[in-house]
Design an enzyme around this catalytic site. Sequence first.
Site, PDB file in Angstrom:
ATOM      1  N   GLU A 144     114.890 -77.473 -50.412  1.00 59.40           N
ATOM      2  CA  GLU A 144     114.007 -76.734 -51.167  1.00 59.40           C
ATOM      3  C   GLU A 144     114.694 -75.379 -51.572  1.00 59.40           C
ATOM      4  OE1 GLU A 144     111.359 -77.930 -52.866  1.00 59.40           O
ATOM      5  OE2 GLU A 144     109.858 -78.841 -51.486  1.00 59.40           O
TER       6      GLU A 144
ATOM      7  N   ASP B  50     116.031 -89.068 -47.753  1.00 59.75           N
ATOM      8  CA  ASP B  50     114.896 -88.240 -46.814  1.00 59.75           C
ATOM      9  C   ASP B  50     113.635 -89.228 -46.629  1.00 59.75           C
ATOM     10  OD1 ASP B  50     114.188 -88.551 -49.706  1.00 59.75           O
ATOM     11  OD2 ASP B  50     114.261 -86.485 -50.219  1.00 59.75           O
TER      12      ASP B  50
ATOM     13  N   HIS C 268     114.782 -78.568 -56.328  1.00 65.96           N
ATOM     14  CA  HIS C 268     115.670 -79.307 -55.122  1.00 65.96           C
ATOM     15  C   HIS C 268     116.087 -80.605 -55.478  1.00 65.96           C
ATOM     16  CE1 HIS C 268     111.308 -81.550 -54.399  1.00 65.96           C
ATOM     17  NE2 HIS C 268     112.250 -82.359 -54.985  1.00 65.96           N
TER      18      HIS C 268
ATOM     19  N   ASP D 264     111.427 -77.504 -58.995  1.00 65.81           N
ATOM     20  CA  ASP D 264     111.849 -76.454 -58.545  1.00 65.81           C
ATOM     21  C   ASP D 264     113.339 -76.378 -58.064  1.00 65.81           C
ATOM     22  OD1 ASP D 264     111.951 -77.678 -56.153  1.00 65.81           O
ATOM     23  OD2 ASP D 264     110.539 -76.832 -55.004  1.00 65.81           O
TER      24      ASP D 264
HETATM   25  C1  F6R Z   1     113.464 -88.318 -53.271  1.00 62.69           C
HETATM   26  C2  F6R Z   1     114.181 -87.091 -53.331  1.00 62.69           C
HETATM   27  C3  F6R Z   1     113.536 -85.927 -54.207  1.00 62.69           C
HETATM   28  C4  F6R Z   1     113.078 -86.402 -55.586  1.00 62.69           C
HETATM   29  C5  F6R Z   1     112.478 -85.254 -56.450  1.00 62.69           C
HETATM   30  C6  F6R Z   1     112.009 -85.899 -57.709  1.00 62.69           C
HETATM   31  O1  F6R Z   1     114.188 -89.142 -52.475  1.00 62.69           O
HETATM   32  O2  F6R Z   1     115.163 -86.751 -52.758  1.00 62.69           O
HETATM   33  O3  F6R Z   1     114.464 -84.856 -54.480  1.00 62.69           O
HETATM   34  O4  F6R Z   1     114.402 -87.291 -56.104  1.00 62.69           O
HETATM   35  O5  F6R Z   1     111.532 -84.780 -55.724  1.00 62.69           O
HETATM   36  O6  F6R Z   1     111.200 -86.757 -57.635  1.00 62.69           O
HETATM   37  P1  F6R Z   1     110.577 -87.764 -58.835  1.00 62.69           P
HETATM   38  O7  F6R Z   1     111.754 -88.340 -59.250  1.00 62.69           O
HETATM   39  O8  F6R Z   1     109.482 -88.454 -58.438  1.00 62.69           O
HETATM   40  O9  F6R Z   1     110.386 -86.769 -60.140  1.00 62.69           O
END
Ligand code: F6R
Length: 262
Positions: A143, A67, A138, A136
Amino acid sequence: MEIIIKNSPEEASVLAARVIAKLVREKPNAVLGLATGSTPVRLYQELIRMHKEDGLSFREVRCFNLDEYVALPETHEQSYHYFMQQQLFAHIDVQAKNTLVPDGMAKDIPAHCADFEEQIKACGGIDIQVLGIGSDGHIAFNEPSSSFASRTRIKTLTEQTIEDNARFFEGDETQVPTHCITMGIGTIMEAKMNILLAFGEGKAEAIRETCEGPVSAMVPASILQHHQVAKIFLDDGASSKLKLKDYYEWVYKGKPEWQQDQ
Ligand code: F6R
């Protein structure tokens, strides 16, 4: 799902790195799906160490990132382009032409997303996809309520994710972009193997729902229950709410040595 619980994020990350290294040694032009955020940083550090000390080469590896924020230029310190350069690409021998992070500045976002999907296909699909998880539930930026059939597309972040990610933007939620380009859940599910990492108690509830709850679009990561090879690497904190935690530890202890990095 294989649930692997280690005492620390470091130990879990080293194990996950070994799975990736094994693939790259066996298939030098492996296709990796990569994540950003705080979770995979230690995994990338171990891959960098393996490159520098053990001669692990990424010369022919192709990388696709999950992403990117919309309207954040590549040069912005919080863009995922910038993150990947800092945390991994600049320290290994991967070729720039083989790294593809969605372009949040693309003029025609739907066309860019369609092209991104085509490029994954042209490489023969993703061999190992690395995932983190949002509090959450995701994965990538899919989401809650995202379709399990979704492909790479533009998404709106939830308020929860904006709040969680504000820590990267000097704690200021108003600086966090509201939109992103993200691989879809359908795209992620086509990877031959998914490796999800989660560390800390802040992820414990999302992990409980992902691994032991019903499969639901309200917890996007729960779809991994339907993936043939999904490995979930956790530390004590992230595994603290699992009902069958003792069982998962028992299973892992009984794993034959030849299976350890598979
Ligand atoms: C980022 C991604 C997101 C993160 C998630 C957790 O490329 O795909 O799904 O993996 O938001 O973020 P952290 O690791 O910062 O807790």
